[in-house]
Structures are given as C-alpha cells and as structure tokens.
Design an enzyme around this catalytic site. Structure first.
Site, PDB file in Angstrom:
ATOM      1  N   HIS A   1      80.850 -46.963  18.549  1.00 45.69           N
ATOM      2  CA  HIS A   1      80.084 -47.099  17.301  1.00 45.69           C
ATOM      3  C   HIS A   1      80.437 -45.880  16.472  1.00 45.69           C
ATOM      4  O   HIS A   1      80.382 -44.770  16.980  1.00 45.69           O
ATOM      5  CB  HIS A   1      78.579 -47.050  17.566  1.00 45.69           C
ATOM      6  CG  HIS A   1      78.086 -48.009  18.591  1.00 45.69           C
ATOM      7  ND1 HIS A   1      77.222 -49.027  18.279  1.00 45.69           N
ATOM      8  CD2 HIS A   1      78.296 -48.103  19.925  1.00 45.69           C
ATOM      9  CE1 HIS A   1      76.921 -49.699  19.372  1.00 45.69           C
ATOM     10  NE2 HIS A   1      77.554 -49.158  20.396  1.00 45.69           N
TER      11      HIS A   1
ATOM     12  N   LYS B   1      76.258 -39.588  21.878  1.00 49.28           N
ATOM     13  CA  LYS B   1      76.857 -39.633  20.548  1.00 49.28           C
ATOM     14  C   LYS B   1      77.284 -38.269  20.048  1.00 49.28           C
ATOM     15  O   LYS B   1      76.627 -37.263  20.309  1.00 49.28           O
ATOM     16  CB  LYS B   1      75.907 -40.283  19.552  1.00 49.28           C
ATOM     17  CG  LYS B   1      74.549 -39.644  19.439  1.00 49.28           C
ATOM     18  CD  LYS B   1      73.677 -40.387  18.420  1.00 49.28           C
ATOM     19  CE  LYS B   1      72.364 -39.673  18.242  1.00 49.28           C
ATOM     20  NZ  LYS B   1      71.524 -40.256  17.213  1.00 49.28           N
TER      21      LYS B   1
ATOM     22  N   CYS C   1      75.715 -53.421  15.351  1.00 49.91           N
ATOM     23  CA  CYS C   1      76.566 -53.555  16.531  1.00 49.91           C
ATOM     24  C   CYS C   1      76.524 -54.932  17.205  1.00 49.91           C
ATOM     25  O   CYS C   1      77.588 -55.486  17.497  1.00 49.91           O
ATOM     26  CB  CYS C   1      76.321 -52.422  17.518  1.00 49.91           C
ATOM     27  SG  CYS C   1      74.674 -51.726  17.537  1.00 49.91           S
TER      28      CYS C   1
ATOM     29  N   HIS D   1      82.879 -50.714  14.543  1.00 55.42           N
ATOM     30  CA  HIS D   1      82.908 -50.691  15.996  1.00 55.42           C
ATOM     31  C   HIS D   1      84.338 -50.882  16.446  1.00 55.42           C
ATOM     32  O   HIS D   1      85.005 -51.815  16.025  1.00 55.42           O
ATOM     33  CB  HIS D   1      81.970 -51.759  16.560  1.00 55.42           C
ATOM     34  CG  HIS D   1      80.544 -51.457  16.229  1.00 55.42           C
ATOM     35  ND1 HIS D   1      79.929 -51.941  15.096  1.00 55.42           N
ATOM     36  CD2 HIS D   1      79.648 -50.648  16.842  1.00 55.42           C
ATOM     37  CE1 HIS D   1      78.694 -51.447  15.035  1.00 55.42           C
ATOM     38  NE2 HIS D   1      78.500 -50.666  16.075  1.00 55.42           N
TER      39      HIS D   1
ATOM     40  N   GLN E   1      74.956 -48.715   6.120  1.00 52.84           N
ATOM     41  CA  GLN E   1      75.834 -47.874   6.929  1.00 52.84           C
ATOM     42  C   GLN E   1      77.285 -48.222   6.646  1.00 52.84           C
ATOM     43  O   GLN E   1      77.620 -49.391   6.472  1.00 52.84           O
ATOM     44  CB  GLN E   1      75.582 -48.136   8.421  1.00 52.84           C
ATOM     45  CG  GLN E   1      74.226 -47.687   8.906  1.00 52.84           C
ATOM     46  CD  GLN E   1      74.060 -47.960  10.394  1.00 52.84           C
ATOM     47  OE1 GLN E   1      74.419 -49.019  10.886  1.00 52.84           O
ATOM     48  NE2 GLN E   1      73.513 -46.990  11.104  1.00 52.84           N
TER      49      GLN E   1
END
Length: 670
Positions: free
Chosen positions: A542, A496, A360, A411, A407
């Site tokens: 995110h 989240k 991020c 974003h 990953q």
RNA sequence: GCCGGGUUAGCUCAGCUGGUAGAGCAACCGCCUUGUAAGCGGUAGGUCGUCGGUUCGAGUCCGACACCCGGCACCA
C-alpha cells in the site's frame, strides 16, 4: 592518602581535584566569570548538575548559555519545575505528575484539587506571577538520592497518588532522585531525573510565558484519568521570547484555513463538517497537482483505476475492516428510505453497505479478475480514491484532518523477492515529488507491529525487515530524515513507513506511506501462478505520496504562505488596465495567455492602478500584467512580479507569453 | 471521544453590572480615465450558532445540543 581525580577539559588540559569535588568547584578554580556563567556540566558526555560530585576521573565541559541547546533544555525543564511549585503554592490539593521540556518550552500535567476542577486560561496570569516569585527567591535546586520506598511513602503521605504510582513502577537499577527548591527541610520537591540549573534564579523571569491549558490523559492512555496540562514557552532571554512570539504571529498568518478563505480556495461548513467545499480557485490547484502526479505515476509504471465508493458489508467483513476498523466507517442501509413523514429511514433488516475508508480491498478485487502469472508482477494499480472515515470529532483540523479525503493511493502486487526494490523505488519517487513540490525537509519513520493485528509474527518480521532494508538501500535511514522506528504504531494489517511533512507552526503530518502487507491478499484470496505452476500469494504494497490531496494542499498553502510557485498558482497572471482604452488589448492578452495554457484573468474595472496592484498582491497573484495607453499602442506588456519591491520590465506580447509559458511548466515537463 | 475556550453584518472585531445591536474593511450606487500596495461621496446589510429556561424584558444570566479553535487520545 587520597587519590586525586583527573579531570580533562575541552582545551586538552587536565586538572586534579579531591574526591567529592564537583564541576562547580572546577569552574570556580578556572575563574569567577566561568563559575558565574556555568549552568550545568557535561561529564563524560552526560549532562549533569554542577553540584553533583564526580564519580571518578572524567572528561568535563561546562555548559553556559552559549551552549544554546543544552541551556534551553535545562531552562525549560526548570521552568516546568517552577511551574509545578507555583501551582502547588497557589492551589493546595493539586497533585503533581510529570512535566518535561518541549521543542519551544515546557508543560506540566496536574491532577487538579477535587473542589477546583481543571485550570483555565484565566488562571495563567496568576500562576505566571507566582512563578516569578519562585524565580526571584533564587533557591538552589538540590539533588538528593532517595530509595524507592521512601519516595512512595513520602508521596503517599502528601496525597500525591500519581507520583507514588510512578515511583513504584520506575525500573529497578536506576538511581531515584528528587530535587528540592532550597535546603530547608520543608522545601518544595519533585521526583525528577534532572539535571537542573544550580538555582532557580538562573532563569530569566521575563523569558517565559504560559500559553495554554489542555487536558491530557495520565500516561497518555485514554482509559486513565484526565489531567490538566499547562503549556508554556520558555527561553534564555526576553529577546528570544519576543522573537518566538513574533514567529508565532507570522506563522498564524500562514494558517491554511485563513489563507484558504482569503484566497477563496475552499470553505468548510457545519452541514458537511470534515468535508471540503473546493471553490474554483482551490480546485485549480488540485487539478494541477493531480495532473502532475498522474504523469509521474504513468512514467513509473502505474496503471490508474477507479473503484466503487459504496461496497457491501460482506466485503469489509472479509477484508477485516469490519472487525478492526468499523468504528471509523460510515455504514449505509441498502434500502430506499421510507417516504412517510416522521418514520425512521432504517428498518434494521436491510443489508448494510459502507463507504470505503480505504481503497485496498477494491484493488485486490481488480487484481483477482483473471489469472495472474508471476510474469505479470509487479502490477501497480493507482487510484485517486476518495475515502470516508468517521474520525473522532476532536481530531478534525481544517483540511489537514477531514472525514472525506482523496488519497493518491496505489497498491503494488509483487513477489516476496521484489518487495525491497519496489519500496526503494517508491522512496525515490516520493523524494523526487516532494522536492519538486518544494519540500526539501521531511521525516521518515517506520511504524512497527501494533498489539491489535492480523498475521503471524514471522510475516511481521519479514515485512518490517524489508521496509527497513529498502530505506537503508535508498540511503535515507539517517538523522537528516529524522529516521526512527515507532513500536506499536503500524496498521492492523501491515507495518508502515511514514513520510511526514511540517505545517506552519511546526506540527508534523503524515503524508506519504508505504506498507508491506501479506494479510489482505490472504484474506481476500489473491494469488498468482508461479514459475513452478503453483498458486502463490502476492505481497501487496500500500503506498501514497501525497497521502491525501486535501492534506497536501493544506501543507503546501502553509509552506508557501499562499504564494504558490507559478505552475500551481490558481491564477497565474492578472491583466490590469490603467485606462479603459486598453481594455480591448487586455482581452487580447488574456486570450493569448489562455491559449498558451495559462490561467489568466483580466481586471478591467474602472479603478486606479494602485488599487488593482494592492488587491492582486494581497490575492498573491504571481504576475500582474499592467497595460496603459503606452503598452496598448506598442503592443507590449509591463510585467510586475508579486512583491512590493518587485522590479518591472516591459516586453513584447509574444515574448511575454513565451516566457510565462516556460516558467509555468510543471517541474516534470521541464 | 476527553479537557479548556469560542460562535454578534461577507471579513476582522466592539457591545460595562440584563433595557429589543455598533465600527473599520468588503458589497451596492454615483462621481473620478486613473502609471504600480487603499481616489471621493452616498446607500444598504444582522430572527446576535440552535433549542429550551429564568425574567416585565436576554446578544448579555442558566441548561442542552451543534460546529469551530488549542491540546489529549486516535490518525492520511
């Protein structure tokens, strides 16, 4: 004159009973068969003991072994209770704490006697034996309501400090109950909310098995004492138990670590523990998945970027990771190591850098380059970003939990008013990807603000509301998706949404996520120029679908038991010859398939076709293309799909190539 | 990180109470030209996780460490 109670039964009939009557009495009045079969009662929807008197008029249904969910729950809870009694019979001085039913059984946490230490697996057969004795005694499980002080005094007197602590802290207003095994004064008892089966003898003595031991912190807190937990699996019958044990064996065969080795997909070794060595075959799966997802992201308006692996500690200080995440970071001194033998590599005065644990901050740095207008938003920056996290060693697990992972991160920088729509669109994209990968079941959770966090309560309120609203708008805040909210489990910078997939033995793993973050744009000073000409903070979403490519592949392996759909299979077809006269033709077939974009190999070994079929079947190759003299002469191919009973068909080479090419098309290109 | 268990040939696993290692499969070599889940014969392969200790002698007993497995805690 006493007022009779009206008891309504599921068939619509109503029975009148004396005050003080119990569900057991009603069962007996209906018939001896039911009286014997009854295990518990649902009274106004609440599961209760058979022997607990009605409080007033009630709707009653009697629970028997045919009500499997309730019956299993009761039996498992009782097995836990019996386990605790057995352990205390065998090992005086062991303290009891807490022991619930689980999805397939039960456990009980004990504080072992000081002279004994934690339980080991060697103790289990002895304990199982004692449990059978307790069951055979067939004592009634008698419910008694105690007041708090009596409970505390009783447990203190017995040296049961954990139970006493628990009793002291249970919320007011709740009826505190104990259950005794038998009516005797000195019968074993445990504080327990119940309900229980009427007697221990209702448990099948051969339908449970103690499976493992482990440590567990008292009240789930690392700061507390480590207790000794014993796990068991428990069922209503021996047959059910055996079926479960067979399922476990089958599941073990799907273990991604085992299949990964057998299929030659990857390996792990000490020198890089927690990081995966991808072999050519494993990396083919990776590449197919990455290419697929990249196309899906391109189509959804994302732009791909690539950012540095190693960045200065000053950046991590500013982002907040240094304060809240440093324990998990690999830190590297920015200096050349000494070349002198035996000298330390680090002088201690070099600047520090860290391997990125998240992508991020780097994406914010890209966003910050140049001035952004409100017209530019949303900006969706995607990266297959490789991250390093120094995870607790006990947490590592195959390729599902590692220290280096990639990953499928992105974003989304957007305005406040775009959050809900962006998150909803993401939920749809994720749903589509999961279904195309063959995951038709996944769970969605909302992890709410943790204690350790940045940002104001107002920011958290809005972020949580927006995520919740987006899932509702996507129509997925439902039981089917296991929708629930998890207080305290959010990241330090944002709440989240978590998307969980399930492995072969039913463990769930968080893969996808979306987080609505206003903290990081603030800390790293990201801004855009609004319609009003003023600078505004963007919100940063995110998000990841796979979560980590490693974890996703691990779960895919387990879900497919290594039998990947054709578009993902590392080797899609093996061309196997029966006689060496077909070798040239076989090379030609492989060539044609390769040209058509398929992953095909030839097996020209001087071996019997039986052996080739066996080996490639065990290697889970989706198609075996068998070539003998006949096929070579006729320019055909015998197509043998994976599976012992698979039927085979013979088709011309061109038709075969076309067919496999079509079948191997990734789902998004069909 | 915590609790329990484990680490012997490429893989799966034997190796009793201490007397310098064994099987099956795989690998390699040879024979077999083979029609849909193991053709036959032979050969080679291990400083028993690492380091230290006890002992005349350690795969075996003791200790430390590393990694792995099952949980706990933490988490993509």
């Amino acid at each position: 004159m006493t007022q009779l109670l009206k008891i309504a039964l599921p068939d619509g009939s109503v029975r009148e009973v004396e005050p003080g009557a119990t569900p057991a009495d009603v069962a007996a009045a209906i018939g001896p068969g039911l009286a014997k079969a009854a295990l518990a009662a649902r009274v106004n929807g609440e599961l209760r003991d058979l022997a607990r008197p009605f409080d007033g008029d009630a709707e009653l249904s009697l629970v028997t072994s045919r009500d499997e969910r309730d019956a299993l729950e009761l039996a498992r809870h009782d097995y836990a209770h019996v386990l605790a009694e057995a352990v205390q019979n065998l090992f005086p001085g062991t303290q009891i704490t807490f022991g619930p039913a689980t999805d397939d059984g039960f456990y009980y946490d004990f504080a072992p006697a000081p002279d004994r230490g934690p339980f080991t697996e060697e103790d289990l057969p002895l304990i199982e034996h004692e449990m059978r004795r307790v069951i055979a005694r067939d004592e009634p499980l008698v419910r008694e309501v105690w007041d708090r002080q009596r409970l505390i005094d009783w447990f203190r007197a017995k040296g049961e400090s954990f139970k006493a602590e628990w009793a002291a802290e249970l919320p007011d207003g709740e009826e505190l109950t104990v259950y005794r095994s038998g009516r005797a004064e000195d019968a074993w008892l445990d504080m327990c909310r119940g309900p229980h089966l009427p007697t221990t003898g209702k448990l099948a003595p051969d339908a449970f098995k103690l499976t493992r031991v482990s440590g567990a912190y008292w009240r789930g807190d690392q700061k507390n004492a480590m207790l000794s937990r014993i796990y068991g699996t428990g069922w209503l019958s021996r047959k059910q138990l055996d079926a479960h044990l067979v399922r476990l064996e089958e599941a073990a065969k799907r273990d991604h670590r085992r299949i990964g080795r057998e299929m030659g997909l990857f390996h792990l070794q000490e020198e890089a523990h927690g990081s995966v060595f991808w072999h050519p075959k494993g990396y083919r799966i990776w590449r197919a998945l990455e290419a697929y997802l990249r196309r899906r992201l391109d189509a959804a308006g994302y732009e791909e970027v690539k950012t540095p692996q190693l960045m200065d500690a000053r950046l991590w200080e500013q982002s907040g990771h240094w304060g809240k995440y440093r324990e998990n970071m690999f830190v590297v001194p920015d200096e050349a190591p000494s070349s002198e033998e035996g000298k330390p590599v680090i002088t201690g005065d070099a600047d520090l850098m860290a391997l990125k644990p998240m992508n991020c901050p780097a994406h914010v740095l890209i966003f910050r380059q140049g001035i952004k207008s409100y017209r530019d938003l949303p900006i969706r920056l995607a990266e297959f970003g490789t991250c390093h996290r120094n995870e607790p060693h006990g947490a590592l697990h195959g390729i599902l939990r590692v220290r280096q992972f990639t990953q499928d991160d992105a974003h989304i920088f957007c305005r406040d008013d775009q959050i809900v729509e962006e998150v909803r669109a993401f939920c749809d994209l994720l749903d589509r990807v999961y279904r195309e990968l063959g995951f038709d079941r996944y769970a969605i959770k909302l992890a709410l603000r943790p204690e350790q966090r940045f940002g104001s309560d107002e920011m958290w309120d809005k972020a949580e509301d927006d995520l919740r609203a987006a899932v509702v708008a996507a129509g997925r805040a439902t039981e089917e998706f296991g929708w629930e909210e998890l207080p305290g489990e959010g990241a330090f910078y944002a709440p989240k949404l978590e998307f969980h997939l399930i492995d072969a033995i039913g463990r769930t793993w968080q893969c996808g996520t979306v987080q609505a973050d206003t903290v990081l744009p603030e800390r790293l000073d990201a801004s855009y120029v609004g319609e009003d000409g003023q600078r505004h903070r963007p919100v940063m979403l995110h998000r990841a679908i796979f979560g980590s490519v490693e974890r996703l592949i691990g779960i895919l392996i387990e879900n497919h038991a290594g039998r990947f759909p054709l578009w993902l299979a590392p080797t899609q077809a093996v061309v196997a010859t029966i006689v060496s006269d077909a070798n040239d033709y076989a090379r030609e077939v492989v060539e044609a398939l390769t040209r058509a974009g398929l992953r095909a190999e030839a097996d020209l070994r001087n071996e019997k076709i039986n052996l080739k079929v066996r080996e490639h079947s065990l290697a889970k190759v989706p198609y075996l293309l068998v070539l003998g003299k006949r096929e070579a002469e006729e320019r055909t191919v015998a197509l043998r799909p994976l599976g012992a009973d698979a039927r085979q068909e013979v088709l011309p080479l061109d038709a075969l190539v076309e067919r496999l090419r079509t079948e191997a098309t990734p789902p998004d290109l069909r």
